[in-house]
Design a protein around this motif. Structure first.
Motif, mmCIF file in Angstrom:
data_model
loop_
_atom_site.group_PDB
_atom_site.id
_atom_site.type_symbol
_atom_site.label_atom_id
_atom_site.label_comp_id
_atom_site.label_asym_id
_atom_site.label_seq_id
_atom_site.Cartn_x
_atom_site.Cartn_y
_atom_site.Cartn_z
ATOM 1 N N UNK A 1 1.082 -1.255 -0.217
ATOM 2 C CA UNK A 1 -0.860 -0.125 0.326
ATOM 3 C C UNK A 1 0.994 1.150 0.040
ATOM 4 N N UNK B 1 3.243 6.208 2.880
ATOM 5 C CA UNK B 1 2.162 4.703 2.283
ATOM 6 C C UNK B 1 0.865 5.567 2.764
ATOM 7 N N UNK B 2 0.687 7.262 3.342
ATOM 8 C CA UNK B 2 0.641 7.881 4.453
ATOM 9 C C UNK B 2 -1.333 8.974 2.732
ATOM 10 N N UNK B 3 -1.825 7.240 2.362
ATOM 11 C CA UNK B 3 -3.340 7.673 1.745
ATOM 12 C C UNK B 3 -4.403 7.025 2.057
ATOM 13 N N UNK B 4 -5.342 7.505 1.760
ATOM 14 C CA UNK B 4 -7.190 6.553 2.423
ATOM 15 C C UNK B 4 -7.619 5.971 1.558
ATOM 16 N N UNK B 5 -8.744 5.212 1.866
ATOM 17 C CA UNK B 5 -9.048 4.625 0.657
ATOM 18 C C UNK B 5 -9.882 5.267 0.140
ATOM 19 N N UNK B 6 -10.836 6.184 0.536
ATOM 20 C CA UNK B 6 -11.544 7.681 0.559
ATOM 21 C C UNK B 6 -10.232 8.154 -0.843
ATOM 22 N N UNK C 1 -8.110 7.046 -2.775
ATOM 23 C CA UNK C 1 -7.421 6.342 -3.406
ATOM 24 C C UNK C 1 -9.053 6.071 -4.967
#
Lengths: 400, 400
Positions: free
Chosen positions: A322, A362-367, A369
């Protein structure tokens, strides 16, 4: 942040010293390989994909590439920024630290400084725009930092930061434009070097069959925003024979380092909304002294938004790792930038190169994405297609 | 697939034999820990979150849980199914193999059988519904399998499969309802046992401070669809003292094992469109003989779609590990199912348990994730909130 003239010189030895200072506080992040992705990178792109690019009609490059991914997405706070923050604090005296530290950032540097300060028992003031996302604000507060809000222009942020300094005496710790940040961030290169040696020692087939090399790591490529990581890595590897490259997003001129190198002068202002949001800043003054030195950084290459998305998709879906969009930019250059690929083909020859590629965070969110991938992007689909939507290549859909 | 009466008995010894047969072909997948997620699981849920559930008004459980994640998403073909397929083929004679193997599947088992067959130099026929996604079809073809299309009802699939068998003499390899598949899938438990021992030997603080235990792995929980993995793991751990649990999606009655145990009889038909698409099938007849044995499987627990999404979000965003929805179901039970949490609190006491949690696979796409997370789901948001949207807990947003 103290007197810059008093910081250590920008040398490999200084990076080694920095590593000694911080290694107890940071994670030794893993280095991963992927037969599948190395295979993709070692196949020529199709002529179709090159249509409409500056490489249209040219013979696609046939480089041979073996990837070694340095996974800073598994670093503390989820990004390489922890290295610079811990090192910067290690270089301040107790007296300097007593008034606390301050920075303006809405991203990974804010959390990195907050964590490093908490670890040292020091107060951290973080100036963030009021429009920052709530999760980033609460994340930074969660490390015990005091968050102070400002407007979102750089003038507004700097005015508030200066207020904090005047009021508290806190020491400014900038995100990249400082030798101690660069040296701290460069420490990942030392780990990568010895981890690649270890991996190849254990599994000789990872390298070139039948040839023992005195240098296992032929090249390293890192993303480049403010340039702290790229210049730090280049400093660490200077004189070792390992070549260092930078990678940038091209969207709306986000490739300021590449353009600056072309014109022979640093570009000091950039306004891009590239999805690689960690790379929206122009290269800083001190990093530029390293990046513009052709003996230290061999070149900087850029990719489109669609190529960043295609690379991100491959890393997540094939490697199951991720990463945030900024972290996909260096592998995207290896997969899609024909200038870089031709250079590898010509310089490495049939033996190819072992290339260290930094997954920076890896600092992102599923939203987030979801917003990127909700509407199937034809160009991204096509780029992925080139790299293996046909039966044969999908056949290698085997992690590791 | 040969004569079932001739397969090895369902014992730990048979699983050990299976492991010897397949270990050269499969990946020894890593076991990961996460201070952050173990911390979340060890905090009580808020009363607010329990409102509207069967636990409304009850005192939230306070279990102490240390997670050890068995990452089968890094297995060959991206899921644990490779274990069963390789083992099933290893038990067939050259003569049996000479006519090829056949199965009907549109998911991970199709690719697993195709890979195992290719590795053995054997022909594989895969019956898939015409409505299967193109990437799954090309993925399966990519391993060299011959894909044969059928209608999407089970009758249609079976008719086509029988045609293939009549025409070619190929041997049927079912996805879960066969001892050799169960024994092969159970091999992950043997690895998990010794990997947890190794991890705790290296880092004693991962276990209970100041107490040396003769059994480091207190419990294992796996997702349960057809039940091959759950029954295989329970067979492997039978008699060892490690308790085994199953986890299911509750949506539209997808929790057929849990309901079957409650009524004392296997449920043979399920029609659910749970997002955990690997777990839509009812438990098979042979797996049920193990799962319904209270000495082997201690219990099966279920979670809602929102809880699966919330768990998936935590694993991806905090651990940076890419998993498919089915793979999030077991950790979701540990985080959100109060019945399971109360059991852990009561049986483990203040020392808590080391729980092995299986991440069963990672075969999803960013487009599929986009569909799941495009519209912020209030319940998922709330569930995540419980587990740490406040400053204090976000503070532990540190991978590893």
């Amino acid at each position: 942040m103290g007197d810059i003239s008093a910081t250590p010189p920008l040398t490999r030895t200084s990076v080694q010293e920095a590593h000694e200072r911080i290694k107890q506080y940071i994670h030794l992040t893993p280095v991963l390989t992927s037969t599948t992705l190395s295979g993709f990178a070692s196949e020529p792109q199709s002529q179709d994909v090159l249509k409409g690019t500056e490489w249209e009609g040219q013979q696609p490059a046939r480089p041979k590439i073996r990837f070694f991914f340095k996974c800073e997405n598994y670093q503390k706070i989820g990004a390489f920024k922890a290295r610079g923050a811990f090192h910067a604090l290690s270089r301040l005296t107790e007296e300097e630290l007593s008034k606390g530290v301050v920075t303006h950032s809405s991203g990974n540097h804010a959390q990195a400084l907050a964590l490093a300060a908490r670890t040292r028992g020091v107060k951290a003031y973080i100036v963030m725009p009021t429009i920052s996302t709530p999760s980033k604000i609460s994340g930074t507060k969660g490390y015990g930092a005091e968050v102070i809000f400002s407007g979102s222009t750089s003038q507004e942020r700097e005015a508030v930061t200066n207020d904090v300094i005047a009021r508290t005496g806190a020491i400014m710790v900038p995100p990249y434009d400082h030798p101690n940040i660069m040296l701290g961030q460069g420490t990942m290169a030392l780990e990568l070097e010895s981890q690649v040696d270890d991996l190849i020692h254990k599994e000789p087939q990872l390298s070139v069959t039948g040839r023992s090399k005195d240098k296992n790591l032929d090249a390293v490529i890192t993303p480049c925003g403010g340039g702290g990581m790229l210049s730090g890595v280049a400093t660490a590897l200077s004189g070792t024979g390992t070549l260092v490259f930078g990678a940038e997003p091209r969207f709306e001129g986000g490739n300021d380092a590449e353009r600056g190198l072309a014109q022979g002068e640093r570009i000091t202002s950039v306004k891009t909304l590239t999805i690689a949001d960690g790379l929206r800043t122009p290269v800083g003054k001190i990093p530029w002294t390293i990046i513009s030195d052709n003996n230290k950084v061999r070149g900087v290459y850029s990719v489109t938004e669609e190529q960043i998305k295609a690379a991100m998709k491959l890393v997540m879906e094939r490697m199951k790792v991720f990463i945030e969009p900024s972290a996909a930019v260096a592998i995207a250059v290896c997969l899609y930038n024909e200038d870089f690929r031709k250079l590898v083909e010509e310089e490495a020859g049939p033996e190819g190169w072992n290339i260290g590629v930094v997954f920076s965070g890896g600092n992102t969110t599923l939203e987030a994405i979801s917003k990127l991938f909700a509407v199937p992007d034809k160009v991204a689909e096509r780029a992925v297609g080139v790299l293996g939507r046909d039966g044969k290549r999908i056949a290698e859909n085997v992690p590791g």
